[in-house]
Scaffold this motif. Structure first.
Motif, PDB file in Angstrom:
ATOM      1  N   LEU A  79       9.914 -12.057 -10.227  1.00 58.80           N
ATOM      2  CA  LEU A  79      10.060 -10.626  -9.988  1.00 58.80           C
ATOM      3  C   LEU A  79       8.732  -9.999  -9.584  1.00 58.80           C
ATOM      4  CD1 LEU A  79      12.123  -9.323 -13.068  1.00 58.80           C
ATOM      5  CD2 LEU A  79      12.995  -9.897 -10.792  1.00 58.80           C
ATOM      6  N   ILE A  80       8.828  -8.991  -8.721  1.00 55.79           N
ATOM      7  CA  ILE A  80       7.717  -8.083  -8.450  1.00 55.79           C
ATOM      8  C   ILE A  80       8.210  -6.703  -8.842  1.00 55.79           C
ATOM      9  CG2 ILE A  80       6.269  -7.027  -6.665  1.00 55.79           C
ATOM     10  CD1 ILE A  80       6.513  -9.668  -5.106  1.00 55.79           C
ATOM     11  N   VAL A  81       7.564  -6.082  -9.804  1.00 59.71           N
ATOM     12  CA  VAL A  81       8.012  -4.778 -10.290  1.00 59.71           C
ATOM     13  C   VAL A  81       6.951  -3.738  -9.958  1.00 59.71           C
ATOM     14  CG1 VAL A  81       9.420  -5.800 -12.108  1.00 59.71           C
ATOM     15  CG2 VAL A  81       7.074  -5.165 -12.621  1.00 59.71           C
ATOM     16  N   VAL A  82       7.379  -2.636  -9.349  1.00 59.27           N
ATOM     17  CA  VAL A  82       6.432  -1.620  -8.889  1.00 59.27           C
ATOM     18  C   VAL A  82       6.935  -0.241  -9.294  1.00 59.27           C
ATOM     19  CG1 VAL A  82       5.002  -0.892  -6.944  1.00 59.27           C
ATOM     20  CG2 VAL A  82       6.197  -3.085  -6.839  1.00 59.27           C
ATOM     21  N   THR A  83       6.053   0.551  -9.893  1.00 56.42           N
ATOM     22  CA  THR A  83       6.421   1.896 -10.326  1.00 56.42           C
ATOM     23  C   THR A  83       5.355   2.901  -9.911  1.00 56.42           C
ATOM     24  OG1 THR A  83       6.915   3.296 -12.267  1.00 56.42           O
ATOM     25  CG2 THR A  83       5.317   1.537 -12.577  1.00 56.42           C
ATOM     26  N   PRO A  84       5.764   4.125  -9.596  1.00 58.24           N
ATOM     27  CA  PRO A  84       4.766   5.196  -9.468  1.00 58.24           C
ATOM     28  C   PRO A  84       4.313   5.595 -10.863  1.00 58.24           C
ATOM     29  CG  PRO A  84       6.976   6.079  -9.190  1.00 58.24           C
ATOM     30  CD  PRO A  84       7.132   4.591  -9.312  1.00 58.24           C
ATOM     31  N   VAL A  85       3.137   6.179 -10.952  1.00 65.69           N
ATOM     32  CA  VAL A  85       2.610   6.615 -12.250  1.00 65.69           C
ATOM     33  C   VAL A  85       2.954   8.080 -12.473  1.00 65.69           C
ATOM     34  CG1 VAL A  85       0.527   6.975 -13.617  1.00 65.69           C
ATOM     35  CG2 VAL A  85       0.752   4.931 -12.210  1.00 65.69           C
ATOM     36  N   PHE A  86       3.610   8.357 -13.593  1.00 64.82           N
ATOM     37  CA  PHE A  86       3.911   9.725 -14.016  1.00 64.82           C
ATOM     38  C   PHE A  86       3.363   9.905 -15.422  1.00 64.82           C
ATOM     39  CE2 PHE A  86       7.881   9.422 -11.193  1.00 64.82           C
ATOM     40  CZ  PHE A  86       7.232  10.016 -10.125  1.00 64.82           C
ATOM     41  N   SER A  87       2.561  10.956 -15.635  1.00 61.45           N
ATOM     42  CA  SER A  87       2.000  11.239 -16.964  1.00 61.45           C
ATOM     43  C   SER A  87       1.305  10.015 -17.551  1.00 61.45           C
ATOM     44  CB  SER A  87       3.099  11.717 -17.926  1.00 61.45           C
ATOM     45  OG  SER A  87       3.723  12.881 -17.432  1.00 61.45           O
ATOM     46  N   ALA A  88       0.529   9.354 -16.719  1.00 62.65           N
ATOM     47  CA  ALA A  88      -0.320   8.222 -17.127  1.00 62.65           C
ATOM     48  C   ALA A  88       0.470   6.999 -17.572  1.00 62.65           C
ATOM     49  CB  ALA A  88      -1.290   8.640 -18.232  1.00 62.65           C
ATOM     50  N   SER A  89       1.737   6.875 -17.151  1.00 65.53           N
ATOM     51  CA  SER A  89       2.525   5.707 -17.523  1.00 65.53           C
ATOM     52  C   SER A  89       3.557   5.425 -16.436  1.00 65.53           C
ATOM     53  CB  SER A  89       3.207   5.924 -18.873  1.00 65.53           C
ATOM     54  OG  SER A  89       3.796   4.722 -19.343  1.00 65.53           O
ATOM     55  N   TYR A  90       4.409   4.422 -16.676  1.00 64.82           N
ATOM     56  CA  TYR A  90       5.476   4.121 -15.725  1.00 64.82           C
ATOM     57  C   TYR A  90       6.477   5.262 -15.713  1.00 64.82           C
ATOM     58  CZ  TYR A  90       6.619   1.998 -20.259  1.00 64.82           C
ATOM     59  OH  TYR A  90       6.750   1.749 -21.603  1.00 64.82           O
ATOM     60  N   SER A  91       7.276   5.323 -14.665  1.00 61.32           N
ATOM     61  CA  SER A  91       8.246   6.410 -14.553  1.00 61.32           C
ATOM     62  C   SER A  91       9.404   6.206 -15.521  1.00 61.32           C
ATOM     63  CB  SER A  91       8.785   6.489 -13.119  1.00 61.32           C
ATOM     64  OG  SER A  91       9.662   5.404 -12.852  1.00 61.32           O
ATOM     65  N   GLY A  92      10.088   7.307 -15.852  1.00 57.97           N
ATOM     66  CA  GLY A  92      11.234   7.209 -16.737  1.00 57.97           C
ATOM     67  C   GLY A  92      12.353   6.378 -16.138  1.00 57.97           C
ATOM     68  N   LEU A  93      12.550   6.477 -14.822  1.00 64.75           N
ATOM     69  CA  LEU A  93      13.584   5.699 -14.155  1.00 64.75           C
ATOM     70  C   LEU A  93      13.301   4.211 -14.275  1.00 64.75           C
ATOM     71  CD1 LEU A  93      16.108   5.637 -12.359  1.00 64.75           C
ATOM     72  CD2 LEU A  93      14.599   5.864 -10.365  1.00 64.75           C
ATOM     73  N   PHE A  94      12.039   3.833 -14.095  1.00 66.18           N
ATOM     74  CA  PHE A  94      11.622   2.437 -14.204  1.00 66.18           C
ATOM     75  C   PHE A  94      11.912   1.907 -15.609  1.00 66.18           C
ATOM     76  CE2 PHE A  94       8.336  -0.773 -15.062  1.00 66.18           C
ATOM     77  CZ  PHE A  94       8.394  -1.573 -13.942  1.00 66.18           C
ATOM     78  N   LYS A  95      11.475   2.658 -16.622  1.00 66.99           N
ATOM     79  CA  LYS A  95      11.680   2.218 -18.012  1.00 66.99           C
ATOM     80  C   LYS A  95      13.160   2.175 -18.354  1.00 66.99           C
ATOM     81  CE  LYS A  95      10.146   1.369 -22.280  1.00 66.99           C
ATOM     82  NZ  LYS A  95      11.280   1.613 -23.155  1.00 66.99           N
ATOM     83  N   SER A  96      13.922   3.158 -17.877  1.00 68.07           N
ATOM     84  CA  SER A  96      15.350   3.204 -18.194  1.00 68.07           C
ATOM     85  C   SER A  96      16.088   1.984 -17.640  1.00 68.07           C
ATOM     86  CB  SER A  96      15.973   4.483 -17.637  1.00 68.07           C
ATOM     87  OG  SER A  96      15.456   5.621 -18.293  1.00 68.07           O
ATOM     88  N   PHE A  97      15.697   1.544 -16.435  1.00 70.66           N
ATOM     89  CA  PHE A  97      16.350   0.370 -15.865  1.00 70.66           C
ATOM     90  C   PHE A  97      16.132  -0.849 -16.752  1.00 70.66           C
ATOM     91  CE2 PHE A  97      16.046  -3.501 -13.282  1.00 70.66           C
ATOM     92  CZ  PHE A  97      17.324  -3.549 -12.744  1.00 70.66           C
ATOM     93  N   PHE A  98      14.897  -1.077 -17.178  1.00 69.30           N
ATOM     94  CA  PHE A  98      14.629  -2.268 -17.982  1.00 69.30           C
ATOM     95  C   PHE A  98      15.145  -2.114 -19.411  1.00 69.30           C
ATOM     96  CE2 PHE A  98      11.722  -2.948 -14.425  1.00 69.30           C
ATOM     97  CZ  PHE A  98      12.075  -4.251 -14.104  1.00 69.30           C
ATOM     98  N   ASP A  99      15.227  -0.894 -19.917  1.00 65.84           N
ATOM     99  CA  ASP A  99      15.887  -0.686 -21.204  1.00 65.84           C
ATOM    100  C   ASP A  99      17.362  -1.062 -21.111  1.00 65.84           C
ATOM    101  OD1 ASP A  99      13.629   0.209 -22.489  1.00 65.84           O
ATOM    102  OD2 ASP A  99      14.106   2.334 -22.316  1.00 65.84           O
TER     103      ASP A  99
END
Length: 217
Positions: A79-99
């Motif tokens: 896998l190659i996983v890429v996220t924009p940075v929001f509030s100094a962390s990964y985006s909520g959409l990114f985290k929600s997918f892996f959750d």
């Protein structure tokens, strides 16, 4: 060989998707070497799955497109996983997918090679790779390549970004080439266990009283 890019970019065009594409192009070519044909690459755009990700949390079931994305990630060799940075962390959409993926299959990423990458407006957020992304994928039991790639706005077109892309993609490709296919002789070979007392005997010793023998590999 299957390589999947998970991109959490929101805009069109997206610098997050662009970074993922550049990493995938290098990794796919090197992973397939010496064959001139690159490895197969599939891109999962989380922007298109936002509604189904939200519904998955409320009803407990992935929609058709989200289920397909989960399947692609599970079947991927890397896998190659890429996220924009929001509030100094990964985006909520990114985290929600892996959750959602970990609820669907808690071992979906176990042992899977993963290259982490992120984009942001300033270099001050570059530590997001180590303080947010790397711990997340370590928790999900993935094998994270040593080099992560962060691209700030001023990095595009700079030689330094090209070098980081080549290094990180090369590390992922090396892991992919070293993965044994399920059912292969290497994957199916059982470890040879030598009883602990036999190891001690070879050293001219014996187990101490009260200590039960153990098998060691």
């Amino acid at each position: 060989m299957r390589l999947v890019v998970v991109s959490a970019g929101l805009s069109v065009p997206s610098s997050t998707r662009l970074l993922g594409d550049r990493l995938a192009a290098v990794a796919a070519k090197e992973a397939a070497a010496p064959s001139p044909a690159p490895a197969a690459v599939q891109v999962v755009e989380l922007r298109d799955l936002a509604v189904e990700i939200a519904h998955n949390f409320t009803n407990g079931f992935p929609g058709p497109a989200l289920a397909d994305a989960f399947g692609a990630v599970v079947r991927a060799d890397g896998l190659i996983v890429v996220t924009p940075v929001f509030s100094a962390s990964y985006s909520g959409l990114f985290k929600s997918f892996f959750d959602a993926l970990s609820v669907h299959d808690e071992d979906a990423l176990a042992g899977k090679p993963v290259l982490i990458a992120a984009t942001g407006g300033t270099a001050r957020h570059s530590l997001v790779l180590d303080h947010a992304l790397r711990p997340l994928f370590a928790h999900l039991k993935a094998v994270v390549v040593p080099t992560g790639v962060y691209a700030a706005s001023e990095d595009w077109g700079a030689a330094g970004l090209d070098r980081r892309i080549e290094r990180a993609a090369g590390e992922l490709a090396a892991l992919l080439r070293g993965v044994s296919a399920p059912g292969s002789a290497a994957a199916g070979q059982a470890s040879t266990l030598v009883p602990f007392e036999e190891r001690l005997s070879a050293l001219g010793q014996s187990p101490r009283p009260g200590k039960s023998p153990r098998a060691v590999s």
